[in-house]
Enzyme design. Structure first.
Site, PDB file in Angstrom:
ATOM      1  N   ASP A 199     -50.756 -48.336  48.615  1.00 36.29           N
ATOM      2  CA  ASP A 199     -50.830 -48.681  50.008  1.00 36.29           C
ATOM      3  C   ASP A 199     -51.116 -47.403  50.926  1.00 36.29           C
ATOM      4  OD1 ASP A 199     -50.125 -49.982  52.778  1.00 36.29           O
ATOM      5  OD2 ASP A 199     -48.280 -48.604  52.465  1.00 36.29           O
ATOM      6  N   ARG A 200     -51.353 -47.279  52.057  1.00 37.86           N
ATOM      7  CA  ARG A 200     -51.838 -46.154  52.583  1.00 37.86           C
ATOM      8  C   ARG A 200     -50.686 -45.623  53.721  1.00 37.86           C
ATOM      9  NH1 ARG A 200     -56.258 -45.481  57.710  1.00 37.86           N
ATOM     10  NH2 ARG A 200     -54.029 -45.409  58.778  1.00 37.86           N
ATOM     11  N   ASP A 201     -50.267 -46.477  54.820  1.00 44.32           N
ATOM     12  CA  ASP A 201     -49.467 -46.067  55.731  1.00 44.32           C
ATOM     13  C   ASP A 201     -47.980 -46.229  55.233  1.00 44.32           C
ATOM     14  OD1 ASP A 201     -51.423 -45.643  57.303  1.00 44.32           O
ATOM     15  OD2 ASP A 201     -51.156 -47.183  58.525  1.00 44.32           O
ATOM     16  N   GLN A 212     -55.231 -52.762  58.205  1.00 45.51           N
ATOM     17  CA  GLN A 212     -55.523 -51.939  59.645  1.00 45.51           C
ATOM     18  C   GLN A 212     -55.682 -52.996  60.945  1.00 45.51           C
ATOM     19  OE1 GLN A 212     -54.983 -48.715  60.200  1.00 45.51           O
ATOM     20  NE2 GLN A 212     -54.197 -48.528  57.833  1.00 45.51           N
ATOM     21  N   SER A 213     -54.692 -53.723  61.266  1.00 44.53           N
ATOM     22  CA  SER A 213     -54.969 -54.808  62.144  1.00 44.53           C
ATOM     23  C   SER A 213     -55.191 -54.203  63.484  1.00 44.53           C
ATOM     24  CB  SER A 213     -53.862 -55.778  61.863  1.00 44.53           C
ATOM     25  OG  SER A 213     -52.527 -55.241  62.529  1.00 44.53           O
TER      26      SER A 213
HETATM   27 MG   LIG Z   1     -47.145 -49.312  54.052  1.00 44.23          MG
END
Ligand SMILES: [Mg+2]
Ligand SMILES: [Zn+2]
Length: 194
Positions: free
Chosen positions: A9-11, A53-54
């Site tokens: 995952d990123r964030d 990235q909504s």
């Molecule tokens: Mg996350």
């Protein structure tokens, strides 16, 4: 030749969870991430980021910012001798305000569309691959793809571990302090398997 992958995952996993990263100034790498990705590179694992990235569909930031942030991430990693093999993101959201991106899709995690895209782009040995993320939706995507999921305590991880996961049927195969801890665990387990 097939290679195992770590789907990150990123964030909250690679960079600090800041709510929406709606400006490049809000993108801060978490400690140990360069080392973690370097380890994956050295051990022949593909390092692939899958991220929702909504904010794009919601009109909070443009698609160009997402690309700008990913170029920035790759640049930071390159300076530390680490390479991300692929980044796949979902810009959609059903309740968005930008028509182009406002829709139901199969790529918003826990949907499996991003994973499918990644699998179409690389020859992946799924039997040795893992998902790492800070949110229960990352673990749910792992379950839907029949992969082991690792929860990191960074980002939303500790909160989800404490308040959400006890009420859910999904269980992480390992709870890691951070991405580096997760990667070290994966490498050790992979060695034991082989
Ligand atoms: Mg996350
Ligand atoms: Zn999508």
């Amino acid at each position: 030749m097939k290679r195992p992958a770590v789907f990150m995952d990123r964030d909250g996993t690679v960079n600090e969870q800041m709510g929406y990263v709606n400006h490049i100034s809000r993108f801060h790498l978490l400690p140990g991430v360069c080392q973690a990705i370097r380890l994956l590179n050295e051990r022949g694992f593909l390092g692939i980021i899958l991220t929702n990235q909504s904010g794009v569909a919601r009109g909070y930031f443009p698609l160009t910012l997402v690309h700008e942030i990913h170029a920035f991430l790759e640049e930071i990693l390159k300076k530390e001798g680490a390479i991300i093999d692929g980044i796949f993101f979902c810009p959609h959201y059903p309740g968005g305000s930008i028509p182009e991106f406002t829709r139901e899709c199969d790529c918003r995690k826990p949907g499996t569309g991003l994973m499918k895209k990644a699998c179409n782009s690389f020859d992946i040995d799924m039997s040795r691959s893992y998902v790492v993320g800070d949110h229960f939706t990352d673990l749910e995507m792992a379950r839907r793809c029949d992969l082991d999921g690792i929860l990191v305590k960074t980002g939303y991880g500790l909160g989800d571990l404490t308040y959400v996961l006890p009420h859910m049927p999904i269980k992480p195969c390992y709870i890691a302090d951070d991405l580096l801890d997760a990667v070290k665990w994966i490498i050790q387990r992979d060695e034991e398997k082989c």
